[in-house]
Design a protein around this motif. Structure first.
Motif, mmCIF file in Angstrom:
data_model
loop_
_atom_site.group_PDB
_atom_site.id
_atom_site.type_symbol
_atom_site.label_atom_id
_atom_site.label_comp_id
_atom_site.label_asym_id
_atom_site.label_seq_id
_atom_site.Cartn_x
_atom_site.Cartn_y
_atom_site.Cartn_z
ATOM 1 N N THR A 84 -8.218 13.426 -21.079
ATOM 2 C CA THR A 84 -6.918 14.019 -21.360
ATOM 3 C C THR A 84 -7.091 15.084 -22.428
ATOM 4 O OG1 THR A 84 -5.785 11.954 -20.832
ATOM 5 C CG2 THR A 84 -4.559 13.553 -22.135
ATOM 6 N N ILE A 85 -6.557 16.284 -22.189
ATOM 7 C CA ILE A 85 -6.687 17.397 -23.123
ATOM 8 C C ILE A 85 -5.345 17.720 -23.769
ATOM 9 C CG2 ILE A 85 -7.219 19.858 -23.317
ATOM 10 C CD1 ILE A 85 -9.265 19.472 -21.069
ATOM 11 N N ASP A 86 -4.310 17.864 -22.944
ATOM 12 C CA ASP A 86 -3.004 18.221 -23.482
ATOM 13 C C ASP A 86 -2.132 16.971 -23.571
ATOM 14 O OD1 ASP A 86 -1.017 19.784 -24.456
ATOM 15 O OD2 ASP A 86 -0.538 20.791 -22.572
ATOM 16 N N VAL A 87 -1.005 17.092 -24.294
ATOM 17 C CA VAL A 87 -0.040 16.005 -24.336
ATOM 18 C C VAL A 87 0.720 16.003 -23.016
ATOM 19 C CG1 VAL A 87 1.939 15.026 -25.532
ATOM 20 C CG2 VAL A 87 0.189 16.236 -26.825
ATOM 21 N N ALA A 88 0.707 14.871 -22.325
ATOM 22 C CA ALA A 88 1.403 14.758 -21.042
ATOM 23 C C ALA A 88 2.671 13.942 -21.250
ATOM 24 C CB ALA A 88 0.496 14.093 -20.005
ATOM 25 N N TYR A 89 3.807 14.539 -20.960
ATOM 26 C CA TYR A 89 5.090 13.849 -21.110
ATOM 27 C C TYR A 89 5.538 13.312 -19.757
ATOM 28 C CZ TYR A 89 5.494 15.822 -25.792
ATOM 29 O OH TYR A 89 5.277 16.143 -27.107
ATOM 30 N N ARG A 90 5.958 12.069 -19.755
ATOM 31 C CA ARG A 90 6.448 11.445 -18.532
ATOM 32 C C ARG A 90 7.770 10.732 -18.825
ATOM 33 N NH1 ARG A 90 3.415 14.453 -17.008
ATOM 34 N NH2 ARG A 90 1.654 14.261 -15.581
ATOM 35 N N TYR A 91 8.646 10.739 -17.837
ATOM 36 C CA TYR A 91 9.967 10.142 -17.983
ATOM 37 C C TYR A 91 10.124 9.082 -16.899
ATOM 38 C CZ TYR A 91 10.363 14.623 -20.358
ATOM 39 O OH TYR A 91 10.128 15.707 -21.171
ATOM 40 N N PHE A 92 10.513 7.893 -17.295
ATOM 41 C CA PHE A 92 10.737 6.833 -16.315
ATOM 42 C C PHE A 92 11.755 5.857 -16.885
ATOM 43 C CE2 PHE A 92 7.478 5.116 -19.027
ATOM 44 C CZ PHE A 92 7.637 3.734 -19.023
ATOM 45 N N GLY A 93 12.191 4.957 -16.054
ATOM 46 C CA GLY A 93 13.206 4.017 -16.504
ATOM 47 C C GLY A 93 13.141 2.711 -15.757
ATOM 48 N N THR A 94 13.761 1.702 -16.332
ATOM 49 C CA THR A 94 13.937 0.392 -15.713
ATOM 50 C C THR A 94 15.427 0.064 -15.793
ATOM 51 O OG1 THR A 94 13.679 -0.874 -17.770
ATOM 52 C CG2 THR A 94 11.654 -0.266 -16.580
ATOM 53 N N PRO A 95 15.873 -1.006 -15.157
ATOM 54 C CA PRO A 95 17.291 -1.357 -15.286
ATOM 55 C C PRO A 95 17.727 -1.608 -16.730
ATOM 56 C CG PRO A 95 16.309 -2.521 -13.437
ATOM 57 C CD PRO A 95 15.180 -1.852 -14.159
ATOM 58 N N THR A 96 16.771 -1.855 -17.617
ATOM 59 C CA THR A 96 17.093 -2.176 -19.005
ATOM 60 C C THR A 96 17.110 -0.963 -19.908
ATOM 61 O OG1 THR A 96 16.066 -4.351 -18.727
ATOM 62 C CG2 THR A 96 16.437 -3.605 -20.992
ATOM 63 N N ARG A 97 16.173 -0.023 -19.698
ATOM 64 C CA ARG A 97 16.002 1.045 -20.680
ATOM 65 C C ARG A 97 15.349 2.259 -20.028
ATOM 66 N NH1 ARG A 97 13.575 -0.847 -26.296
ATOM 67 N NH2 ARG A 97 15.784 -1.281 -26.646
ATOM 68 N N GLU A 98 15.613 3.435 -20.600
ATOM 69 C CA GLU A 98 14.942 4.661 -20.186
ATOM 70 C C GLU A 98 13.861 5.005 -21.204
ATOM 71 O OE1 GLU A 98 18.002 7.548 -19.837
ATOM 72 O OE2 GLU A 98 18.718 6.794 -17.905
ATOM 73 N N VAL A 105 10.826 7.985 -22.642
ATOM 74 C CA VAL A 105 10.127 9.264 -22.707
ATOM 75 C C VAL A 105 8.762 8.963 -23.312
ATOM 76 C CG1 VAL A 105 10.067 11.594 -23.640
ATOM 77 C CG2 VAL A 105 12.259 10.564 -23.024
ATOM 78 N N LEU A 106 7.704 9.201 -22.545
ATOM 79 C CA LEU A 106 6.350 8.809 -22.931
ATOM 80 C C LEU A 106 5.504 10.045 -23.160
ATOM 81 C CD1 LEU A 106 4.226 6.090 -21.161
ATOM 82 C CD2 LEU A 106 3.263 8.304 -21.698
ATOM 83 N N ALA A 107 4.773 10.056 -24.261
ATOM 84 C CA ALA A 107 3.835 11.143 -24.561
ATOM 85 C C ALA A 107 2.420 10.566 -24.558
ATOM 86 C CB ALA A 107 4.147 11.768 -25.913
ATOM 87 N N ASP A 108 1.629 10.959 -23.571
ATOM 88 C CA ASP A 108 0.233 10.504 -23.480
ATOM 89 C C ASP A 108 -0.637 11.519 -24.192
ATOM 90 O OD1 ASP A 108 -2.008 9.005 -22.673
ATOM 91 O OD2 ASP A 108 -2.304 10.301 -20.933
ATOM 92 N N THR A 109 -1.258 11.133 -25.306
ATOM 93 C CA THR A 109 -2.003 12.082 -26.141
ATOM 94 C C THR A 109 -3.509 11.955 -25.916
ATOM 95 O OG1 THR A 109 -2.212 10.599 -28.040
ATOM 96 C CG2 THR A 109 -0.195 11.891 -27.881
ATOM 97 N N PRO A 110 -4.269 13.019 -26.220
ATOM 98 C CA PRO A 110 -5.720 12.999 -25.987
ATOM 99 C C PRO A 110 -6.448 12.053 -26.935
ATOM 100 C CG PRO A 110 -4.888 15.247 -26.204
ATOM 101 C CD PRO A 110 -3.805 14.326 -26.676
ATOM 102 N N GLY A 111 -7.679 11.672 -26.549
ATOM 103 C CA GLY A 111 -8.466 10.787 -27.379
ATOM 104 C C GLY A 111 -9.576 11.474 -28.156
ATOM 105 N N HIS A 112 -9.954 12.693 -27.771
ATOM 106 C CA HIS A 112 -11.048 13.377 -28.456
ATOM 107 C C HIS A 112 -10.669 13.749 -29.877
ATOM 108 C CE1 HIS A 112 -12.883 13.670 -24.514
ATOM 109 N NE2 HIS A 112 -13.962 14.191 -25.047
ATOM 110 N N VAL A 113 -11.651 13.739 -30.764
ATOM 111 C CA VAL A 113 -11.427 14.064 -32.172
ATOM 112 C C VAL A 113 -10.833 15.462 -32.322
ATOM 113 C CG1 VAL A 113 -12.549 14.405 -34.400
ATOM 114 C CG2 VAL A 113 -13.284 12.538 -32.926
ATOM 115 N N GLN A 114 -11.332 16.424 -31.523
ATOM 116 C CA GLN A 114 -10.872 17.805 -31.687
ATOM 117 C C GLN A 114 -9.432 18.001 -31.245
ATOM 118 O OE1 GLN A 114 -13.312 16.758 -29.646
ATOM 119 N NE2 GLN A 114 -13.617 18.111 -27.886
ATOM 120 N N TYR A 115 -8.831 17.004 -30.608
ATOM 121 C CA TYR A 115 -7.436 17.110 -30.190
ATOM 122 C C TYR A 115 -6.511 16.260 -31.050
ATOM 123 C CZ TYR A 115 -9.635 19.143 -26.054
ATOM 124 O OH TYR A 115 -10.384 19.916 -25.221
ATOM 125 N N THR A 116 -6.917 15.986 -32.287
ATOM 126 C CA THR A 116 -6.068 15.216 -33.193
ATOM 127 C C THR A 116 -4.708 15.883 -33.362
ATOM 128 O OG1 THR A 116 -7.993 14.371 -34.389
ATOM 129 C CG2 THR A 116 -5.875 14.256 -35.526
#
Length: 435
Positions: free
Chosen positions: A70-84, A86-97
């Motif tokens: 993963t290089i960039d921050v990936a935003y995903r939107y999803f929901g369940t009957p209980t809650r909506e 907004v998820l941000a999946d961030t990179p793991g490499h040191v240079q992408y802190t």
């Protein structure tokens, strides 16, 4: 009935399985379209995989797919009957802190992954420090790939114990941390409880995300609202408005989003940086007036007195107002490739106000490997986190970031290009202990 919204981010070292975990959440909650699943299945077959590579649901850049990272921050939107969500999946490499800083800056919870085979590693310490610095209120330690250690309880208990000491050392309270053993690949304890971990009696990851309290510290903090727009409607522009508020030429409202606290008619407020005091006459929305508006609500406030207010001003609780000044001691997360040196002249954006700023002395730098502050550097380079002194051309109303995130944060901007150079936090939000 509207559902709660939870903003959360993922973090962790390279190959800990963040994207696969996110893909598993999307897949098992049926938040993925059929054509997306078919595309992932075809791509997985082309890669010689017998099962779908769920990370492809998140890693969308060509370079991410080619390198398997993963290089960039990936935003995903999803929901369940209980809650909506907004998820941000961030990179793991040191240079992408810096990307981790971006993704976690608005998070109410962070999911920090570790590989069950490796336990706590340097990047785990880095991300824990960054999440603590950004004052993310809640943290989940997801011990991933438990299938590769034979679902061994002792291994996972040892990792949880090591992380508890790390979390305390950067300022997380024990009750703010939840440890969940998972296998993103097999689905253990992600959405459905696993029969292969009978010794674990805690929630699944999704169960915890659905039940964790959403309300953050800004709910009980003093009232703050940056003014985004001054509303002076034209006759006929708002049907029914004259019956509600009287002649429209008498209407003057100040629109914005409540950053913290609660505002109600009759509350005494102060307008900053000017310092004029007045009382709230009404809190309006497109659907009608409100008896009260809390953090996150977009409203228009009417005041009892005619005061010179413009975009960028701050309306705050008169009894607990922020400090106003041109000298700011702050923590900078430097995001740009070009270095920062003392004396630089930049733009500072705080809320809806932008002003010129001069960078003063550079203070101690955070060594994210040892999670300790070390001697000041000559210049800040990309991903550096350090204390700085700033002098603004205009006085600004600010709170410590540790108290109110919205009014304690700012951006530094490059004047020629308009590009964002740094994320700034007023004061030093990181509490380090020897525990």
């Amino acid at each position: 009935m509207s559902r709660d919204l939870l903003r959360f981010a993922t973090a962790g070292s390279v190959d800990d399985g963040k994207s696969t975990l996110v893909g598993r959440l999307l897949y098992d909650t049926k938040s993925v379209l059929a054509d997306q699943i078919e595309a992932v299945e075809r791509a997985s077959v082309d890669k010689g995989m017998s099962t779908p590579d769920l990370s492809l649901l998140v890693d969308g850049l060509r370079a991410e797919r080619e390198q398997g990272i993963t290089i960039d921050v990936a935003y995903r939107y999803f929901g369940t009957p209980t809650r909506e969500f907004v998820l941000a999946d961030t990179p793991g490499h040191v240079q992408y802190t810096r990307n981790t800083v971006t993704g976690a800056s608005t998070a109410e919870l962070a999911v920090l992954l570790v590989d069950a085979r490796n336990g706590i590693v340097e990047q785990t310490r880095r991300h824990a420090a960054v999440l603590a610095l950004l004052r993310v209120p809640r943290l989940v330690l997801a011990i991933n790939k438990i299938d590769l250690v034979g679902y061994d309880e002792e291994t996972l208990t040892a990792i949880a114990k090591d992380f508890a000491a790390l979390a305390r050392s950067v300022g997380f309270a024990d009750e703010a941390v939840q440890v969940i053993p998972v296998s993103a690949l097999a689905g253990d304890n992600v959405v459905e409880r696993s029969t292969r971990t009978p010794w674990y009696d805690g929630p699944t990851l999704l169960g915890h995300l659905e039940s964790v309290p959403v309300a953050g510290p800004e709910v009980t903090a003093p009232f703050r609202m940056p003014v985004q727009y001054v509303i002076r409607p034209r006759a006929g522009a708002l049907p029914g408005a004259e019956e509600r508020w009287g002649p429209l030429h008498d209407y003057r409202g100040y629109a914005g989003q409540v950053a913290s606290g609660t505002v109600s008619p009759g509350d005494e407020v102060v307008v900053l940086p000017g310092g004029a005091r007045t009382t709230v006459a009404g809190v309006d929305t497109a659907d009608g007036p409100l008896d009260a508006a809390g953090a996150g609500r977009s409203v228009t406030i009417r005041l009892t007195d005619d005061i010179d207010i413009s975009r960028g001003d701050l309306i705050a609780a008169a009894g607990a107002a922020p400090r106003v000044g041109s000298e700011i001691e702050a923590t900078l997360c430097w995001l740009a490739d070009k270095p920062l040196r003392a004396g630089a002249r930049l733009l500072l954006k705080h809320g809806a106000r932008t002003t010129q700023v001069i960078v003063g002395a550079l203070g101690e730098r955070l060594d994210v490997d040892s999670v300790r502050f070390v001697d000041p550097p000559e210049a800040l380079t990309v991903n550096d986190i350090a204390m700085v002194s700033l002098r603004t051309a205009d006085p600004l109303p600010v709170d410590d970031y540790a108290d109110i995130r919205a009014t304690g944060s700012f951006l530094l901007i490059d004047p020629p290009t308009g590009g964002t150079l740094a994320a700034g936090l007023v004061g030093n939000p990181l509490t380090l202990t020897s525990g």
